[in-house]
Design an enzyme around this catalytic site. Structure first.
Site, PDB file in Angstrom:
ATOM      1  N   GLY A   1       0.820  -1.208   0.000  1.00 33.31           N
ATOM      2  CA  GLY A   1       0.000   0.000   0.000  1.00 33.31           C
ATOM      3  C   GLY A   1       0.853   1.257   0.000  1.00 33.31           C
TER       4      GLY A   1
ATOM      5  CG  ASP B   1      -3.534   0.309  12.392  1.00 36.21           C
ATOM      6  OD1 ASP B   1      -2.377  -0.069  12.107  1.00 36.21           O
ATOM      7  OD2 ASP B   1      -3.798   1.468  12.765  1.00 36.21           O
TER       8      ASP B   1
ATOM      9  CG  HIS C   1       0.288   2.657  13.976  1.00 35.37           C
ATOM     10  ND1 HIS C   1       0.582   3.558  14.989  1.00 35.37           N
ATOM     11  CD2 HIS C   1      -1.056   2.441  14.041  1.00 35.37           C
ATOM     12  CE1 HIS C   1      -0.555   3.879  15.611  1.00 35.37           C
ATOM     13  NE2 HIS C   1      -1.546   3.212  15.063  1.00 35.37           N
TER      14      HIS C   1
ATOM     15  N   GLY D   1       3.932   7.608   2.307  1.00 31.45           N
ATOM     16  CA  GLY D   1       4.820   6.810   1.475  1.00 31.45           C
ATOM     17  C   GLY D   1       5.416   7.579   0.314  1.00 31.45           C
TER      18      GLY D   1
ATOM     19  CG  ASP E   1      -0.606   7.625  14.887  1.00 24.47           C
ATOM     20  OD1 ASP E   1       0.049   8.225  14.022  1.00 24.47           O
ATOM     21  OD2 ASP E   1      -1.630   6.964  14.631  1.00 24.47           O
TER      22      ASP E   1
ATOM     23  CD  GLU F   1      -4.488   8.477  13.429  1.00 24.72           C
ATOM     24  OE1 GLU F   1      -3.649   7.975  12.668  1.00 24.72           O
ATOM     25  OE2 GLU F   1      -5.311   7.770  14.083  1.00 24.72           O
TER      26      GLU F   1
ATOM     27  CD  GLU G   1     -13.085  34.075   3.441  1.00 25.47           C
ATOM     28  OE1 GLU G   1     -12.167  34.122   4.277  1.00 25.47           O
ATOM     29  OE2 GLU G   1     -13.008  34.611   2.321  1.00 25.47           O
TER      30      GLU G   1
ATOM     31  CD  GLU H   1      -9.089  32.553   2.172  1.00 23.03           C
ATOM     32  OE1 GLU H   1      -8.573  33.028   3.211  1.00 23.03           O
ATOM     33  OE2 GLU H   1      -9.789  33.212   1.396  1.00 23.03           O
TER      34      GLU H   1
END
Length: 332
Positions: A27, A84, A109, A135, A192, A196, A228, A232
């Site tokens: 992957g 995972d 991980h 990757g 981690d 997230e 907005e 941006e």
């Protein structure tokens, strides 16, 4: 306490010479790591499911992919780079029965090790090499002779040389050119997941959506609201990515900086920080992991419902129309 760092002179690529390395899963990370390891002169074998796009990509990259079982039988170092939620199944069914004493299992991980979904036998090394970049960036920086900063951790050191192997693997990715930070499976996994949930995905997505809803509810055009609060954002994140938060503040208008400094804490309040602490507790005590594992075991009904609801939000339809007006945005 400063983090312990490793560089090229700390790593011996020769420790991997004569060892076959299996990459299970071609992957995002698997493809990049495989190519970098091969270009570093190492003996690499790739495993991917036949008939999948990743399998075809592996063939196009010059590999002859084999089954996970066959890869595990042949290899001395086995890097598990599937998603995972399937790693435990792949390990138990195809890898565990084919481990030999002194083999090494590698992760990028730590979820499945830290939360006990994979329990390795005591007679193998278990370590982590986790590039801090996708990757494509890993491969790009390898080719450019710069490398991506990475993390290394040792969970189990049967041979007494697990850290040496981890650093050799990192050097084969050219990560040691940039610098490698020593960590633990626990620290990497928990930070981690928290990042997230609280900031990178959950926090940012909810903040954008709330800003969009607020402007639209006040009568502003959805298209203007999208520009907005979402479009941006890339400018701001590019500034933060390249120059840090302080550099971003020096890179925008003084009006924007004053609004940031005087109003930001009204959005991320003490209550928000307390909720972040509760989310971290859920990561640390394993309740989030148990919830996610159960969700996968029952066919992901909640996940699919939540995703469908989020994708039905008006911001998605508005964004799709506006992005079609911008050929400079790659729709991948």
């Amino acid at each position: 306490m400063a983090a312990k760092m490793y560089y090229d002179d700390d790593a011996d690529l020769g420790l991997l010479e004569g060892k076959k390395i299996a990459i299970i899963g071609y992957g995002i990370q698997g493809g990049a790591q495989s190519l970098c390891l091969r270009d570093s002169g190492l003996d690499v074998i790739v495993s991917e499911l036949e008939g999948t796009p990743n399998y075809e990509r592996a063939v196009a990259d010059g590999w002859e992919p084999v089954s996970a079982e066959e890869a595990a039988k042949q290899a001395h170092v086995i890097q598990i780079l599937t998603q995972d939620h399937v790693q435990a199944m792949v390990y138990k069914r195809f890898i565990e029965p084919n481990l030999d004493e002194g083999d090494a299992i590698v992760f990028s991980h730590g979820f499945n090790i830290h939360f006990g979904q994979i329990v390795p036998p005591p007679n193998v090394d278990v370590f982590m090499v986790a590039p801090k970049g996708p990757g494509a960036l890993v491969r790009e920086c390898y080719v450019a002779d710069t490398g991506v900063p990475s993390l290394v951790a040792v969970y189990q050191d049967f041979t007494g040389n697990a850290m040496g192997l981890a650093l050799a693997y990192a050097k084969a990715l050219k990560a040691t050119m940039a610098g490698v930070i020593e960590t633990t499976f626990r620290e990497e996994t928990e930070t981690d997941l928290f990042g997230e949930q609280a900031v990178l995905c959950g926090g940012v997505a909810e903040l954008i959506t709330a800003g969009f809803d607020t402007l639209v509810a006040a009568g502003y055009q959805p298209e203007i609201a999208y520009f907005e609060v979402l479009h941006e954002l890339k400018l701001i994140m590019d500034l933060i990515y390249n120059k840090g938060i302080g550099g971003m503040r020096r890179g925008v208008s003084d009006t924007a900086t004053y609004g940031d400094l005087t109003r930001g804490k009204r959005i991320v309040t003490e209550e928000t920080r307390a909720e972040m602490a509760r989310m971290l507790d859920e990561v640390q005590n394993g309740s989030f992991a148990r919830e996610w594992i159960l969700e996968n075991q029952t066919g992901r009904p909640g996940y699919r419902a939540l995703l469908a609801r989020a994708e039905a939000h008006p911001i998605e339809e508005v964004g799709k129309r506006l992005r079609a007006m911008m050929p400079f945005i790659a729709d991948e």
